[in-house]
Design an enzyme around this catalytic site. Structure first.
Site, PDB file in Angstrom:
ATOM      1  N   PHE A 126       0.851  -1.177   0.000  1.00  0.00           N
ATOM      2  CA  PHE A 126       0.000   0.000   0.000  1.00  0.00           C
ATOM      3  C   PHE A 126       0.905   1.251   0.000  1.00  0.00           C
ATOM      4  CE2 PHE A 126      -2.756   3.040   2.351  1.00  0.00           C
ATOM      5  CZ  PHE A 126      -3.862   2.993   1.527  1.00  0.00           C
ATOM      6  N   ASP A 198       2.309  -6.219   7.427  1.00  0.00           N
ATOM      7  CA  ASP A 198       1.157  -5.320   7.462  1.00  0.00           C
ATOM      8  C   ASP A 198      -0.083  -6.197   7.266  1.00  0.00           C
ATOM      9  OD1 ASP A 198      -0.976  -3.647   6.819  1.00  0.00           O
ATOM     10  OD2 ASP A 198       0.350  -2.103   6.011  1.00  0.00           O
ATOM     11  N   ARG A 372     -13.125  -2.876  -6.617  1.00  0.00           N
ATOM     12  CA  ARG A 372     -12.914  -3.789  -5.482  1.00  0.00           C
ATOM     13  C   ARG A 372     -14.243  -4.027  -4.768  1.00  0.00           C
ATOM     14  NH1 ARG A 372      -8.303  -1.846  -1.520  1.00  0.00           N
ATOM     15  NH2 ARG A 372      -9.942  -0.346  -1.048  1.00  0.00           N
TER      16      ARG A 372
HETATM   17  C1  LIG Z   1      -5.739   0.716   4.867  1.00  0.00           C
HETATM   18  C2  LIG Z   1      -4.280   0.473   4.892  1.00  0.00           C
HETATM   19  C3  LIG Z   1      -3.404   1.336   5.543  1.00  0.00           C
HETATM   20  C4  LIG Z   1      -3.941   2.601   6.138  1.00  0.00           C
HETATM   21  O1  LIG Z   1      -3.085   3.261   6.985  1.00  0.00           O
HETATM   22  P1  LIG Z   1      -3.660   4.482   7.835  1.00  0.00           P
HETATM   23  O2  LIG Z   1      -2.509   5.006   8.563  1.00  0.00           O
HETATM   24  O3  LIG Z   1      -4.749   3.936   8.696  1.00  0.00           O
HETATM   25  O4  LIG Z   1      -4.247   5.468   6.870  1.00  0.00           O
HETATM   26  C5  LIG Z   1      -2.062   0.985   5.604  1.00  0.00           C
HETATM   27  N1  LIG Z   1      -1.596  -0.144   5.017  1.00  0.00           N
HETATM   28  C6  LIG Z   1      -2.424  -0.975   4.349  1.00  0.00           C
HETATM   29  C7  LIG Z   1      -1.896  -2.218   3.717  1.00  0.00           C
HETATM   30  C8  LIG Z   1      -3.783  -0.687   4.257  1.00  0.00           C
HETATM   31  O5  LIG Z   1      -4.593  -1.504   3.595  1.00  0.00           O
END
Ligand SMILES: *Cc1c(COP(=O)(O)O)cnc(C)c1O
Length: 413
Positions: A126, A198, A372
């Site tokens: 992400f 993650d 999605r």
């Molecule tokens: C949704 C998501 C985030 C979001 O991070 P925030 O700090 O809550 O905005 C981070 N990593 C992944 C893989 C996600 O899907």
């Protein structure tokens, strides 16, 4: 009634999780397929928040840190999430956003492997993870090697013991592809690198076993499948064996061994308390705590099975579109390789999703051509999935998405 409608009725009648839907507040006329971005509102959360505001904050004021045990929330709620990711108590804490926790964990991971100069990072991560990897690397003077999870073994044999950290996502946020945490963690451990996962798109969606898989560090969101509410605080998992040496860069006062001594020098607390940073976002944390009650009553593997059945049923409802190439599926077909989300490609993904939302079928799109759809077994029915597929067919067949009002790109998608 078409065969698929009859089958949806049959599947719903036989669904042991069907009653769980009553534990959610969902608007009429909406089929909610975006629980992978923001989970639905569980029953009881609003009342719990009302009580937190009026009785705890309003009446107890500062005393609430003790009388209402606010102080214990980060670790207590952390342990509730720990149970859902296969972590024994005392290894999970809740607070801050995923972005903050990811950065914090990444730098701490690199500090666990001093003298090594490579961060291996998921090429499909992400964006927030990618940006933060780049920033942490600049800060620490490390090199970034980007690799797809299925090519990790190559990167590991090439860079060997110069790898400090391997940072990967459990489920690809675009394609919905699910990786094998145990196998990839073992690959990282072959060169004694720290595996940082993650889990944003996996936690609450499927059973995880971070302890059994020997994961070192993990972070994840609580507002997606865990339904903790918009901006609900993230979690951090630190395996017990790393806690004594876990040296986070964000040395806020609450991670101090005695925060109220106001010591001029930082000395970390023992155990997971050292992963505290600043004052917790109490209202969000209380909402999350209340939301997690739903997970006390269900078996995550049953939720996972139902989610897979829902997405498989959706694919059957659009199978002719897939056969003819009108829609292209980028999520792997096999159950072991996909999360609870389906990703379909269409050159007009944006206006199609916008037209679907106008018809009450809420999914989302990601640039440039990705639609999605998340299938949360906690609150979706097979009848809704059939309706969503029928609506998608109608939008495509009628070409109603060509209407100019669906084409103006909004800032948030
Ligand atoms: C949704 C998501 C985030 C979001 O991070 P925030 O700090 O809550 O905005 C981070 N990593 C992944 C893989 C996600 O899907």
């Amino acid at each position: 009634m078409s065969n698929l409608s009859a089958e949806a009725v049959r599947l719903d009648t036989a669904d042991p999780l069907a009653p769980v839907r009553d534990r959610f507040v969902l608007p009429d006329g909406v089929v909610y397929l975006d629980g992978n971005s923001l989970g639905a509102l569980p029953v009881g959360v609003a009342e719990r928040l009302e009580r937190a505001v009026r009785a705890e904050w309003g009446a107890h004021l500062i005393r609430a840190w003790e009388t209402d045990e606010w102080w214990c929330y980060p670790t207590r709620v952390g342990d509730r999430i720990g149970r859902l990711i296969g972590a024994a108590p005392g290894q999970t804490i809740v607070g801050e956003s995923t972005s903050v926790q990811f950065f914090n964990a990444l730098v701490a991971a690199a500090r666990l492997r001093p003298g090594r100069d490579v961060i291996v990072s998921d090429a499909t991560h992400f964006p927030t993870d990618r940006y933060l990897v780049a920033s942490a690397a600049r800060l620490l003077g490390l090199r970034v090697v980007e690799t797809r999870p299925n090519e990790l073994a190559e990167a590991v044999s090439r860079f060997g013991a110069s790898i400090a950290v391997v940072a990967l996502g459990a489920v690809d946020f675009r394609t919905g592809e699910l990786w094998d945490l145990g196998e990839l963690t073992r690959t990282a451990h072959a060169v004694d690198a720290i595996a940082l996962w993650d889990l944003c798109h996996a936690v609450g969606a499927l059973p995880l076993r971070v302890d059994a898989d020997a994961v070192d560090l993990a972070v994840g969101c609580t507002y997606k499948y865990l339904c903790g509410g918009p901006g609900a605080p993230a979690f951090l998992y630190v395996a017990q064996r790393h806690q004594p040496d876990f040296d986070q860069p964000l040395t806020g006062w609450l991670g101090h061994i005695a925060p109220f001594d106001l010591d001029p020098v930082y000395r970390p607390a023992a155990g997971m308390d050292r992963a505290r940073i600043g004052t917790p976002h109490m209202l969000s944390l209380i909402a999350l705590d209340a939301a997690l009650d739903v997970f006390d009553t269900v078996d995550l593997s049953a939720v996972r099975d139902k989610s897979l059945a829902l997405s498989a049923f959706f694919l059957r409802c659009v199978s002719d579109y897939l056969d003819t190439g009108i829609l292209r599926l980028t999520t792997p077909g096999s159950d072991a390789r996909r999360g609870n989300q389906l990703t379909l490609r269409h050159p007009q993904a944006y206006p199609i999703v916008t037209a679907l939302i106008e018809r009450g079928v809420i999914g989302d799109m990601r640039a440039p051509d990705i639609m999605r759809f998340g299938f949360n077994g906690l609150y979706l029915s097979f009848a809704e999935v059939r309706l969503a597929a029928a609506t998608l067919r109608e939008v495509i067949e009628s070409r109603s998405y060509l209407d100019p009002r669906f084409r103006t790109r909004r800032f948030i998608t």
